[in-house]
Every structure is written in structure tokens, then in C-alpha cells.
Write a protein that holds these residues in place. Sequence first.
Motif, short mmCIF file in Angstrom:
data_model
loop_
_atom_site.label_atom_id
_atom_site.label_comp_id
_atom_site.label_asym_id
_atom_site.label_seq_id
_atom_site.Cartn_x
_atom_site.Cartn_y
_atom_site.Cartn_z
N UNK A 12 15.36 -41.60 -1.81
CA UNK A 12 15.12 -41.49 -3.24
C UNK A 12 16.20 -40.59 -3.82
N UNK A 13 17.06 -41.18 -4.63
CA UNK A 13 18.15 -40.44 -5.25
C UNK A 13 17.79 -40.09 -6.68
N UNK A 14 17.96 -38.83 -7.02
CA UNK A 14 17.65 -38.33 -8.36
C UNK A 14 18.94 -38.11 -9.13
N UNK A 15 18.94 -38.50 -10.40
CA UNK A 15 20.13 -38.32 -11.23
C UNK A 15 19.74 -38.19 -12.69
N UNK A 16 20.70 -37.69 -13.49
CA UNK A 16 20.49 -37.64 -14.92
C UNK A 16 19.74 -36.41 -15.39
N UNK A 17 19.95 -36.02 -16.62
CA UNK A 17 19.21 -34.96 -17.27
C UNK A 17 19.47 -33.59 -16.68
N UNK A 18 18.80 -32.61 -17.24
CA UNK A 18 18.91 -31.24 -16.74
C UNK A 18 17.58 -30.79 -16.18
N UNK A 19 16.85 -31.74 -15.72
CA UNK A 19 15.53 -31.50 -15.19
C UNK A 19 15.58 -30.58 -13.98
N UNK A 20 14.77 -29.55 -14.01
CA UNK A 20 14.70 -28.64 -12.88
C UNK A 20 13.67 -29.16 -11.90
N UNK A 21 14.12 -29.65 -10.79
CA UNK A 21 13.21 -30.29 -9.84
C UNK A 21 12.66 -29.25 -8.86
N UNK A 22 11.38 -29.04 -8.94
CA UNK A 22 10.75 -28.10 -8.03
C UNK A 22 10.41 -28.75 -6.71
N UNK A 23 9.90 -29.96 -6.79
CA UNK A 23 9.51 -30.67 -5.58
C UNK A 23 9.57 -32.16 -5.83
N UNK A 24 9.64 -32.89 -4.74
CA UNK A 24 9.62 -34.34 -4.79
C UNK A 24 8.49 -34.85 -3.91
N UNK A 25 7.88 -35.91 -4.35
CA UNK A 25 6.77 -36.46 -3.59
C UNK A 25 6.94 -37.94 -3.33
N UNK A 26 6.21 -38.39 -2.33
CA UNK A 26 6.11 -39.82 -2.02
C UNK A 26 4.64 -40.22 -2.16
N UNK A 27 4.44 -41.31 -2.85
CA UNK A 27 3.12 -41.90 -2.99
C UNK A 27 3.22 -43.37 -2.61
N UNK A 28 2.09 -43.98 -2.37
CA UNK A 28 2.08 -45.41 -2.09
C UNK A 28 0.87 -46.06 -2.73
N UNK A 29 1.02 -47.35 -2.99
CA UNK A 29 -0.07 -48.08 -3.61
C UNK A 29 -0.13 -49.48 -3.00
N UNK A 30 -1.25 -49.77 -2.38
CA UNK A 30 -1.49 -51.09 -1.81
C UNK A 30 -2.24 -51.93 -2.84
N UNK A 31 -2.15 -53.25 -2.73
CA UNK A 31 -2.84 -54.12 -3.70
C UNK A 31 -4.33 -53.81 -3.78
N UNK A 32 -4.81 -53.65 -5.00
CA UNK A 32 -6.22 -53.39 -5.22
C UNK A 32 -6.67 -51.97 -4.94
N UNK A 33 -5.72 -51.10 -4.60
CA UNK A 33 -6.08 -49.71 -4.30
C UNK A 33 -5.37 -48.75 -5.25
N UNK A 34 -5.91 -47.54 -5.30
CA UNK A 34 -5.29 -46.52 -6.13
C UNK A 34 -4.04 -45.96 -5.45
N UNK A 35 -3.18 -45.41 -6.27
CA UNK A 35 -1.99 -44.75 -5.73
C UNK A 35 -2.41 -43.53 -4.93
N UNK A 36 -1.88 -43.38 -3.75
CA UNK A 36 -2.28 -42.27 -2.89
C UNK A 36 -1.08 -41.45 -2.44
N UNK A 37 -1.36 -40.19 -2.23
CA UNK A 37 -0.34 -39.24 -1.78
C UNK A 37 0.07 -39.55 -0.34
N UNK A 38 1.37 -39.44 -0.09
CA UNK A 38 1.89 -39.60 1.26
C UNK A 38 2.52 -38.31 1.76
N UNK A 39 3.46 -37.77 0.98
CA UNK A 39 4.19 -36.60 1.42
C UNK A 39 4.86 -35.94 0.23
#
Length: 125
Positions: free
Chosen positions: A22-49
Motif C-alpha cells: 500500500x503506497x501512500x502519496x499526496x497531501x500533507x497528511x500526517x500519518x500516524x498509523x496504517x491499517x489493513x482491513x478486509x471484506x468478504x461478500x455479505x460480511x462486514x469489513x473487519x480488521x486484519x492488521x
Amino acid sequence: QVQLVESGGGSVQAGGSLRLSCAASGGTFSRNAMGWFRQAPGKEREFVSAITWSGGNQYYAESVKGRFTASRDNAKNTIYLQMNSLKPEDTAVYYCAAAGRYRPTYRRPGEYDYWGQGTQVTVSS
């Protein structure tokens, strides 16, 4: 405007590996942390890492602990998710997200400010 672009998804057999980026670009956004989530069909988005930019603190869902590893390359503004021993239940669209400041858990979608477009991971049995 901050942009997050995921790559590295694909189709693998159970037991295989993939590495998402996951490459981040643009803006002057101060990024504190990055996360990974996933979403399977018919399910809610869930935290991964999640991983913090400064100290590299890592957080994992119980379902992926020991199989997935998050890492970061500050110079490239890129995070990675190494996924090993993949299972069919890991099949989902995987999203990366950016949090602009400290969050209590880093495990809730609402704690993130920007999202990527997602990349499909399909694990066949």
C-alpha cells in the motif's frame, strides 16, 4: 488529497503466500498509523492488521496472528502485509487505510481517515 494504492492481490491455493503493498502519496497528511482491513461478500469489513509509522508497533486480528506480518518502509511511504499459510476463509477484498493521529485501538474502521480502493485476494482449497 491523500491517495492510498494497494497492490499484490491475486489467487492462490490454500497454504500459499501473497504480499500486499500500500503506497501512500499526496497531501500533507500526517500519518500516524496504517491499517489493513478486509471484506468478504455479505460480511462486514473487519480488521486484519495495523502498524504505526514511528515505532513500528504492530497489531493483528486473532484470525491472522502468526500467519500475517505487517511492515513499513518509511522512505517509500509504503506498508506491506505478508500473508503466509493462506486459508480459503482469508478470501476477501483487502483495503489499506491511514489514520492521521493516535487512535485507541486501530482496530475500528471509523478510526481511519483515508482508504485505498482495495485489492482482491482469493484462496482456493
